[in-house]
Design a protein around this motif. Structure first.
Motif, PDB file in Angstrom:
ATOM      1  N   GLY A 146       5.792   0.359   5.958  1.00 15.08           N
ATOM      2  CA  GLY A 146       4.501   0.673   5.354  1.00 15.08           C
ATOM      3  C   GLY A 146       4.066   2.081   5.697  1.00 15.08           C
ATOM      4  O   GLY A 146       4.843   3.026   5.598  1.00 15.08           O
ATOM      5  N   SER A 163      -1.769   1.946  -1.328  1.00 14.83           N
ATOM      6  CA  SER A 163      -1.298   0.616  -0.966  1.00 14.83           C
ATOM      7  C   SER A 163       0.222   0.628  -0.832  1.00 14.83           C
ATOM      8  O   SER A 163       0.891   1.527  -1.345  1.00 14.83           O
ATOM      9  CB  SER A 163      -1.728  -0.417  -2.023  1.00 14.83           C
ATOM     10  OG  SER A 163      -1.186  -0.066  -3.290  1.00 14.83           O
ATOM     11  N   VAL A 164       0.748  -0.344  -0.102  1.00 13.92           N
ATOM     12  CA  VAL A 164       2.191  -0.478   0.086  1.00 13.92           C
ATOM     13  C   VAL A 164       2.682  -1.572  -0.853  1.00 13.92           C
ATOM     14  O   VAL A 164       2.129  -2.673  -0.884  1.00 13.92           O
ATOM     15  CB  VAL A 164       2.532  -0.829   1.552  1.00 13.92           C
ATOM     16  CG1 VAL A 164       4.029  -0.998   1.721  1.00 13.92           C
ATOM     17  CG2 VAL A 164       1.995   0.250   2.491  1.00 13.92           C
ATOM     18  N   GLU A 165       3.729  -1.234  -1.639  1.00 17.81           N
ATOM     19  CA  GLU A 165       4.315  -2.186  -2.593  1.00 17.81           C
ATOM     20  C   GLU A 165       5.830  -2.097  -2.508  1.00 17.81           C
ATOM     21  O   GLU A 165       6.398  -1.047  -2.809  1.00 17.81           O
ATOM     22  CB  GLU A 165       3.886  -1.869  -4.024  1.00 17.81           C
ATOM     23  CG  GLU A 165       2.422  -1.998  -4.299  1.00 17.81           C
ATOM     24  CD  GLU A 165       2.073  -1.663  -5.743  1.00 17.81           C
ATOM     25  OE1 GLU A 165       2.991  -1.630  -6.603  1.00 17.81           O
ATOM     26  OE2 GLU A 165       0.895  -1.423  -6.006  1.00 17.81           O
ATOM     27  N   ASN A 166       6.490  -3.178  -2.113  1.00 24.41           N
ATOM     28  CA  ASN A 166       7.957  -3.230  -2.093  1.00 24.41           C
ATOM     29  C   ASN A 166       8.579  -2.028  -1.388  1.00 24.41           C
ATOM     30  O   ASN A 166       9.456  -1.362  -1.924  1.00 24.41           O
ATOM     31  CB  ASN A 166       8.511  -3.358  -3.512  1.00 24.41           C
ATOM     32  CG  ASN A 166       8.028  -4.607  -4.197  1.00 24.41           C
ATOM     33  OD1 ASN A 166       7.962  -5.669  -3.577  1.00 24.41           O
ATOM     34  ND2 ASN A 166       7.659  -4.489  -5.464  1.00 24.41           N
ATOM     35  N   GLU A 167       8.109  -1.729  -0.185  1.00 31.30           N
ATOM     36  CA  GLU A 167       8.603  -0.621   0.635  1.00 31.30           C
ATOM     37  C   GLU A 167       8.485   0.730  -0.080  1.00 31.30           C
ATOM     38  O   GLU A 167       9.350   1.600   0.008  1.00 31.30           O
ATOM     39  CB  GLU A 167      10.032  -0.886   1.096  1.00 31.30           C
ATOM     40  CG  GLU A 167      10.116  -2.109   1.996  1.00 31.30           C
ATOM     41  CD  GLU A 167      11.515  -2.397   2.483  1.00 31.30           C
ATOM     42  OE1 GLU A 167      12.486  -1.821   1.966  1.00 31.30           O
ATOM     43  OE2 GLU A 167      11.631  -3.217   3.407  1.00 31.30           O
ATOM     44  N   ILE A 223       4.912   3.368  -1.629  1.00 29.36           N
ATOM     45  CA  ILE A 223       3.452   3.455  -1.619  1.00 29.36           C
ATOM     46  C   ILE A 223       2.945   3.748  -3.021  1.00 29.36           C
ATOM     47  O   ILE A 223       3.586   4.441  -3.803  1.00 29.36           O
ATOM     48  CB  ILE A 223       2.912   4.516  -0.636  1.00 29.36           C
ATOM     49  CG1 ILE A 223       3.449   5.904  -0.966  1.00 29.36           C
ATOM     50  CG2 ILE A 223       3.185   4.136   0.788  1.00 29.36           C
ATOM     51  CD1 ILE A 223       2.514   7.000  -0.569  1.00 29.36           C
ATOM     52  N   ARG A 224       1.789   3.194  -3.308  1.00 23.72           N
ATOM     53  CA  ARG A 224       1.124   3.475  -4.572  1.00 23.72           C
ATOM     54  C   ARG A 224      -0.112   4.307  -4.281  1.00 23.72           C
ATOM     55  O   ARG A 224      -0.915   3.969  -3.414  1.00 23.72           O
ATOM     56  CB  ARG A 224       0.729   2.189  -5.295  1.00 23.72           C
ATOM     57  CG  ARG A 224       0.000   2.484  -6.616  1.00 23.72           C
ATOM     58  CD  ARG A 224      -0.112   1.302  -7.518  1.00 23.72           C
ATOM     59  NE  ARG A 224       1.162   0.697  -7.871  1.00 23.72           N
ATOM     60  CZ  ARG A 224       2.017   1.166  -8.797  1.00 23.72           C
ATOM     61  NH1 ARG A 224       1.734   2.286  -9.458  1.00 23.72           N
ATOM     62  NH2 ARG A 224       3.134   0.509  -9.063  1.00 23.72           N
ATOM     63  N   ASN A 267      -3.382   5.370  -6.197  1.00 21.92           N
ATOM     64  CA  ASN A 267      -4.125   4.950  -7.377  1.00 21.92           C
ATOM     65  C   ASN A 267      -5.556   5.472  -7.264  1.00 21.92           C
ATOM     66  O   ASN A 267      -6.421   4.853  -6.674  1.00 21.92           O
ATOM     67  CB  ASN A 267      -4.103   3.428  -7.511  1.00 21.92           C
ATOM     68  CG  ASN A 267      -4.633   2.966  -8.848  1.00 21.92           C
ATOM     69  OD1 ASN A 267      -5.118   3.759  -9.635  1.00 21.92           O
ATOM     70  ND2 ASN A 267      -4.544   1.672  -9.091  1.00 21.92           N
ATOM     71  N   ASN A 284      -1.997   7.215 -11.073  1.00 25.49           N
ATOM     72  CA  ASN A 284      -1.459   5.941 -10.633  1.00 25.49           C
ATOM     73  C   ASN A 284       0.046   6.135 -10.534  1.00 25.49           C
ATOM     74  O   ASN A 284       0.726   6.275 -11.560  1.00 25.49           O
ATOM     75  CB  ASN A 284      -1.804   4.823 -11.614  1.00 25.49           C
ATOM     76  CG  ASN A 284      -1.370   3.456 -11.109  1.00 25.49           C
ATOM     77  OD1 ASN A 284      -0.674   3.348 -10.105  1.00 25.49           O
ATOM     78  ND2 ASN A 284      -1.780   2.418 -11.812  1.00 25.49           N
ATOM     79  N   LEU A 327       3.816   5.439  -8.006  1.00 28.93           N
ATOM     80  CA  LEU A 327       4.561   4.838  -6.907  1.00 28.93           C
ATOM     81  C   LEU A 327       5.453   5.921  -6.315  1.00 28.93           C
ATOM     82  O   LEU A 327       6.108   6.665  -7.054  1.00 28.93           O
ATOM     83  CB  LEU A 327       5.404   3.678  -7.443  1.00 28.93           C
ATOM     84  CG  LEU A 327       5.830   2.604  -6.472  1.00 28.93           C
ATOM     85  CD1 LEU A 327       4.616   1.923  -5.841  1.00 28.93           C
ATOM     86  CD2 LEU A 327       6.703   1.578  -7.183  1.00 28.93           C
ATOM     87  N   ASP A 334       8.421   6.869  -3.262  1.00 28.33           N
ATOM     88  CA  ASP A 334       9.401   6.296  -2.346  1.00 28.33           C
ATOM     89  C   ASP A 334      10.441   7.358  -1.974  1.00 28.33           C
ATOM     90  O   ASP A 334      10.555   8.394  -2.633  1.00 28.33           O
ATOM     91  CB  ASP A 334      10.091   5.092  -3.004  1.00 28.33           C
ATOM     92  CG  ASP A 334      10.747   4.164  -1.996  1.00 28.33           C
ATOM     93  OD1 ASP A 334      10.570   4.361  -0.774  1.00 28.33           O
ATOM     94  OD2 ASP A 334      11.438   3.224  -2.433  1.00 28.33           O
TER      95      ASP A 334
END
Length: 167
Positions: free
Chosen positions: A31, A45-49, A51-52, A54, A134, A136, A138
């Protein structure tokens, strides 16, 4: 009627093939544990390893880490972006100079910089760069490459009559 010496000592900086990773957990496996959230952290926010970021109303937000930068070394900044809307910027700030690139489409990016000054606390950041944003983020990576000492590639030319004679 004299001795002429011609030539230039041209040198191109060559860097090592394998760089040293400066980022900690650029894949966000843990995270935001190794990262600092700047601005309004509720917009991250953290989503599926990954970050988003937004930010629908333009509120500033970023994630960053600090590391040292050494003059003369090469730095490769990489990241993967999935941009739903808006734009994200990735960059470094050192010596009150921001060097960033802004991205509006999804994909893998590579930014190469040569440091012109040494700074022990440079911030590498990823931030929202448009309203709304918005996206993502990684696989953030900063590789540091040391220069390799090279030899001069040209032999001086010596002539006593203006003609070219290689020494």
């Amino acid at each position: 009627d004299g001795l002429y010496i011609f030539g230039a000592q041209l040198e191109e900086t060559v860097y090592e093939d394998t760089g040293t990773e400066l980022m900690t957990d650029g894949g966000f496996d843990n995270g935001l544990t190794s990262w600092v959230a700047g601005g309004d952290s509720s917009l991250i926010s953290v989503e599926n390893e990954a970050i988003r970021i937004n930010s629908q109303d333009g509120t500033y937000t970023d994630v960053h880490q600090f590391h040292a930068v050494t003059a003369g070394k090469k730095y490769e900044i990489r990241a993967d972006f999935t941009i739903t809307e808006g734009a994200v910027a990735i960059g470094q700030d050192y010596n009150a100079s921001y060097t960033q690139t802004t991205h509006t489409s999804s994909g893998s990016i590579l930014v190469t910089k040569i440091a012109t000054a040494t700074n022990n606390s440079t911030k590498l950041y990823v931030k929202r760069a448009a309203t709304p944003t918005n996206a993502l983020v990684d696989n953030v990576s900063v590789l540091e490459y040391d220069p390799i000492v090279s030899e001069y590639a040209q032999t001086p030319v010596i002539s006593d009559d203006g003609s070219n004679t290689t020494a």
